[in-house]
Motif scaffolding. Structure first.
Motif, PDB file in Angstrom:
ATOM      1  N   VAL A 136     -35.773  10.992   4.848  1.00  0.00           N
ATOM      2  CA  VAL A 136     -35.605  12.113   6.174  1.00  0.00           C
ATOM      3  C   VAL A 136     -35.458  13.542   5.260  1.00  0.00           C
ATOM      4  O   VAL A 136     -35.916  14.350   5.654  1.00  0.00           O
ATOM      5  CB  VAL A 136     -34.675  11.582   6.883  1.00  0.00           C
ATOM      6  CG1 VAL A 136     -34.247  12.559   7.767  1.00  0.00           C
ATOM      7  CG2 VAL A 136     -35.190  10.340   7.620  1.00  0.00           C
ATOM      8  N   GLU A 137     -34.350  13.293   4.355  1.00  0.00           N
ATOM      9  CA  GLU A 137     -34.072  14.596   3.680  1.00  0.00           C
ATOM     10  C   GLU A 137     -35.300  15.074   3.075  1.00  0.00           C
ATOM     11  O   GLU A 137     -35.329  16.573   3.143  1.00  0.00           O
ATOM     12  CB  GLU A 137     -32.996  14.459   2.739  1.00  0.00           C
ATOM     13  CG  GLU A 137     -32.510  15.625   2.163  1.00  0.00           C
ATOM     14  CD  GLU A 137     -31.350  15.361   0.970  1.00  0.00           C
ATOM     15  OE1 GLU A 137     -30.725  16.329   0.266  1.00  0.00           O
ATOM     16  OE2 GLU A 137     -30.877  14.099   0.854  1.00  0.00           O
ATOM     17  N   HIS A 138     -36.096  14.448   2.234  1.00  0.00           N
ATOM     18  CA  HIS A 138     -37.259  15.203   1.866  1.00  0.00           C
ATOM     19  C   HIS A 138     -38.425  15.585   2.934  1.00  0.00           C
ATOM     20  O   HIS A 138     -38.716  16.758   2.375  1.00  0.00           O
ATOM     21  CB  HIS A 138     -38.072  14.207   0.799  1.00  0.00           C
ATOM     22  CG  HIS A 138     -39.052  14.494   0.054  1.00  0.00           C
ATOM     23  ND1 HIS A 138     -39.129  14.819  -1.230  1.00  0.00           N
ATOM     24  CD2 HIS A 138     -40.292  14.689   0.453  1.00  0.00           C
ATOM     25  CE1 HIS A 138     -40.132  15.441  -1.662  1.00  0.00           C
ATOM     26  NE2 HIS A 138     -41.075  15.252  -0.885  1.00  0.00           N
ATOM     27  N   GLU A 197     -40.349  17.877  11.375  1.00  0.00           N
ATOM     28  CA  GLU A 197     -39.472  17.351  12.271  1.00  0.00           C
ATOM     29  C   GLU A 197     -39.354  15.731  12.163  1.00  0.00           C
ATOM     30  O   GLU A 197     -40.596  15.104  12.083  1.00  0.00           O
ATOM     31  CB  GLU A 197     -39.949  17.887  13.752  1.00  0.00           C
ATOM     32  CG  GLU A 197     -38.588  17.302  14.734  1.00  0.00           C
ATOM     33  CD  GLU A 197     -39.175  17.843  16.087  1.00  0.00           C
ATOM     34  OE1 GLU A 197     -39.954  17.214  16.985  1.00  0.00           O
ATOM     35  OE2 GLU A 197     -38.816  18.869  16.326  1.00  0.00           O
ATOM     36  N   ARG A 218     -33.592   5.349   3.446  1.00  0.00           N
ATOM     37  CA  ARG A 218     -34.234   6.042   4.566  1.00  0.00           C
ATOM     38  C   ARG A 218     -33.672   7.544   4.722  1.00  0.00           C
ATOM     39  O   ARG A 218     -34.427   8.305   5.144  1.00  0.00           O
ATOM     40  CB  ARG A 218     -33.683   5.309   5.834  1.00  0.00           C
ATOM     41  CG  ARG A 218     -34.400   5.951   7.419  1.00  0.00           C
ATOM     42  CD  ARG A 218     -33.948   5.054   8.582  1.00  0.00           C
ATOM     43  NE  ARG A 218     -32.762   5.264   8.655  1.00  0.00           N
ATOM     44  CZ  ARG A 218     -31.886   4.115   8.790  1.00  0.00           C
ATOM     45  NH1 ARG A 218     -32.372   2.907   8.581  1.00  0.00           N
ATOM     46  NH2 ARG A 218     -30.539   4.221   9.029  1.00  0.00           N
ATOM     47  N   ASN A 219     -32.484   7.577   4.623  1.00  0.00           N
ATOM     48  CA  ASN A 219     -31.794   8.922   4.686  1.00  0.00           C
ATOM     49  C   ASN A 219     -32.243   9.783   3.572  1.00  0.00           C
ATOM     50  O   ASN A 219     -32.459  11.038   3.888  1.00  0.00           O
ATOM     51  CB  ASN A 219     -30.368   8.943   4.388  1.00  0.00           C
ATOM     52  CG  ASN A 219     -29.638   8.338   5.528  1.00  0.00           C
ATOM     53  OD1 ASN A 219     -30.196   8.196   6.811  1.00  0.00           O
ATOM     54  ND2 ASN A 219     -28.402   7.892   5.272  1.00  0.00           N
ATOM     55  N   GLN A 220     -32.424   9.268   2.354  1.00  0.00           N
ATOM     56  CA  GLN A 220     -33.194  10.039   1.328  1.00  0.00           C
ATOM     57  C   GLN A 220     -34.714  10.705   1.594  1.00  0.00           C
ATOM     58  O   GLN A 220     -35.124  11.758   1.588  1.00  0.00           O
ATOM     59  CB  GLN A 220     -33.275   9.407  -0.132  1.00  0.00           C
ATOM     60  CG  GLN A 220     -31.862   8.927  -0.637  1.00  0.00           C
ATOM     61  CD  GLN A 220     -31.951   8.206  -1.796  1.00  0.00           C
ATOM     62  OE1 GLN A 220     -32.894   7.544  -1.949  1.00  0.00           O
ATOM     63  NE2 GLN A 220     -30.571   7.842  -2.277  1.00  0.00           N
ATOM     64  N   THR A 273     -45.879  15.573  -0.862  1.00  0.00           N
ATOM     65  CA  THR A 273     -45.696  16.894  -1.267  1.00  0.00           C
ATOM     66  C   THR A 273     -47.047  17.637  -1.767  1.00  0.00           C
ATOM     67  O   THR A 273     -47.222  18.601  -1.420  1.00  0.00           O
ATOM     68  CB  THR A 273     -44.417  17.163  -2.110  1.00  0.00           C
ATOM     69  OG1 THR A 273     -43.427  16.494  -1.517  1.00  0.00           O
ATOM     70  CG2 THR A 273     -44.055  18.578  -2.213  1.00  0.00           C
ATOM     71  N   VAL A 300     -37.805  16.551   5.885  1.00  0.00           N
ATOM     72  CA  VAL A 300     -37.166  18.029   6.500  1.00  0.00           C
ATOM     73  C   VAL A 300     -37.351  19.063   5.441  1.00  0.00           C
ATOM     74  O   VAL A 300     -37.577  20.216   6.001  1.00  0.00           O
ATOM     75  CB  VAL A 300     -35.747  17.737   6.896  1.00  0.00           C
ATOM     76  CG1 VAL A 300     -34.950  18.912   7.117  1.00  0.00           C
ATOM     77  CG2 VAL A 300     -35.477  16.625   7.889  1.00  0.00           C
ATOM     78  N   GLY A 301     -37.236  18.743   4.309  1.00  0.00           N
ATOM     79  CA  GLY A 301     -37.268  19.912   3.275  1.00  0.00           C
ATOM     80  C   GLY A 301     -38.917  20.309   3.266  1.00  0.00           C
ATOM     81  O   GLY A 301     -38.939  21.408   2.803  1.00  0.00           O
ATOM     82  N   THR A 346     -29.715   3.921   3.206  1.00  0.00           N
ATOM     83  CA  THR A 346     -29.576   4.828   2.113  1.00  0.00           C
ATOM     84  C   THR A 346     -30.939   5.552   1.571  1.00  0.00           C
ATOM     85  O   THR A 346     -31.037   6.607   1.602  1.00  0.00           O
ATOM     86  CB  THR A 346     -28.962   4.356   0.747  1.00  0.00           C
ATOM     87  OG1 THR A 346     -27.675   4.006   1.203  1.00  0.00           O
ATOM     88  CG2 THR A 346     -28.734   5.419  -0.126  1.00  0.00           C
TER      89      THR A 346
END
Length: 373
Positions: free
Chosen positions: A289-291, A298, A285-287, A365, A293-294, A283
């Protein structure tokens, strides 16, 4: 030190390698190493704490007898096929010196750099690369790898791979083994396997039990990254009984310290705490990755506790990003050597707990969007 493999761990420069003030560890984020984001099972911590003075002053079992029995019991492998050691890296050095000096070896590229270092710089073996490509998601073509490896003495496979995080299901690895002649020794490093999150459960994906019927197969397991025991240094190797006997003759007594043996046995027998943490890792890790990608980056498909991002859409290359993060107390993994594309644009980030990861990604960021980094 010259002529050693390059790893993460730059955060120790901020804490102090003399451990004078370990409270500083709370001030930094060490995302340049792949230690578990979660603590060890609290039951393990309680057991060690309760008996710590005795565990520190008492000699451990000479040959890790109880630990080997626990590995055999929980992993369904023959006791005669198991060797324990003070971390997987020590087993790599010991086993490769024993078996693979002067061989012709093939390894993925990119992959864990210690293998090429030991084979080339320590043993003088010939090691070639089977290149994985970013534009293909660092995917491994099993049939192409089998064709390439057929003429070698040794194939090294890290699964899930580091630094890419790519994972080959057991069915694919078995297919690879079936395609290879038995003259090719196959070394599989499953350091991050428990994070893979197979619907059938991680144990269904491991090749540990396959060793019993394949004389050319060896499977390395670390208990550092998935059991949160990196500081205790504990790993084990599953290999054919003849190879195991050879290696154990070269293994000194008391090779694994007593607190590590106690912790490892308890971790191996745990069926609730650690699996829950592995699911949480997916979970988190997916969060992450989403950030990423935002940010327009890649991100390579990952089944581990880390992700590999390509930052070429930023105005900054990896080295500058890593430097700017370090100045803010956050350490991420750049690659000072290796493939040019990875060196310039590859950035590996370890998964952290939700609060720490939020801080990490917020600062990242800020760095990326700042004109000067």
């Amino acid at each position: 030190m010259a002529d050693i493999a390059v790893h993460g761990g730059a955060f120790w420069d901020a804490i102090g390698a003399d451990f004078g003030d370990l409270r500083r560890a709370d001030e930094i984020i060490n995302a340049d190493v792949l230690d578990a984001w979660f603590p060890p099972d609290p039951a393990i911590v309680a057991r060690l704490t309760e008996h710590l003075d005795w565990l520190m002053r008492t000699s451990p079992p000479t040959r890790c007898e109880g630990l080997l029995a626990a590995i055999s019991e929980t992993r369904g492998v023959l006791p005669a096929c198991v060797t324990a050691g003070p971390g997987s890296s020590s087993l790599i050095f010991a086993a490769f010196r024993q078996w693979f000096s002067g061989v012709r070896a093939l390894a993925l590229r990119p992959t864990y750099g210690e293998y090429a270092h030991v084979l080339d710089h320590v043993l003088g073996s010939k090691v070639d690369a089977f290149d994985l490509h970013r534009e293909e998601g660092y995917r491994v073509d099993i049939e192409a790898l089998a064709r390439a490896a057929a003429g070698y003495d040794l194939l090294v496979l890290v699964n899930p791979n580091s630094p890419t995080g790519g994972f080959l299901p057991r069915t694919e690895v078995v297919k690879l083994l079936d395609l290879l002649p038995e003259t090719v020794a196959v070394w599989i490093d499953e350091t991050y396997l428990e994070y893979a999150g197979s619907p059938n459960g991680w144990s269904a994906e491991s090749l540990e039990t396959e060793v019993a019927r394949r004389p050319n197969l060896m499977v390395l397991k670390s208990m550092s990254k998935v059991y949160a025991l990196s500081g205790l240094r504990i790993g084990y190797l599953i290999a054919p009984a003849e190879r195991t006997a050879e290696l154990q003759r070269q293994t000194p007594p008391w090779a694994v310290d007593l607190p590590a043996q106690v912790a490892a046995i308890m971790a191996l027998r745990d069926s609730e705490y650690y699996p829950a943490r592995w699911r949480e890792t997916a979970t988190l890790r997916n969060q992450m990755v989403e950030h990423l990608v935002g940010l327009g980056w890649e991100v390579a498909p990952s089944s581990a506790n880390f992700v590999l991002a390509d930052v070429r859409t930023s105005d900054l290359e990896t080295e500058r990003i890593a430097q700017a993060m370090m100045e803010r107390g956050i350490f991420v993994r750049a690659f000072p050597e290796g493939q040019e594309e990875l060196r310039r644009y590859g950035l590996r980030l370890a998964v952290k707990d939700a609060a720490t990861q939020s801080r990490l990604l917020s600062v990242l960021t800020e760095v990326v969007k700042s004109p000067k980094g």
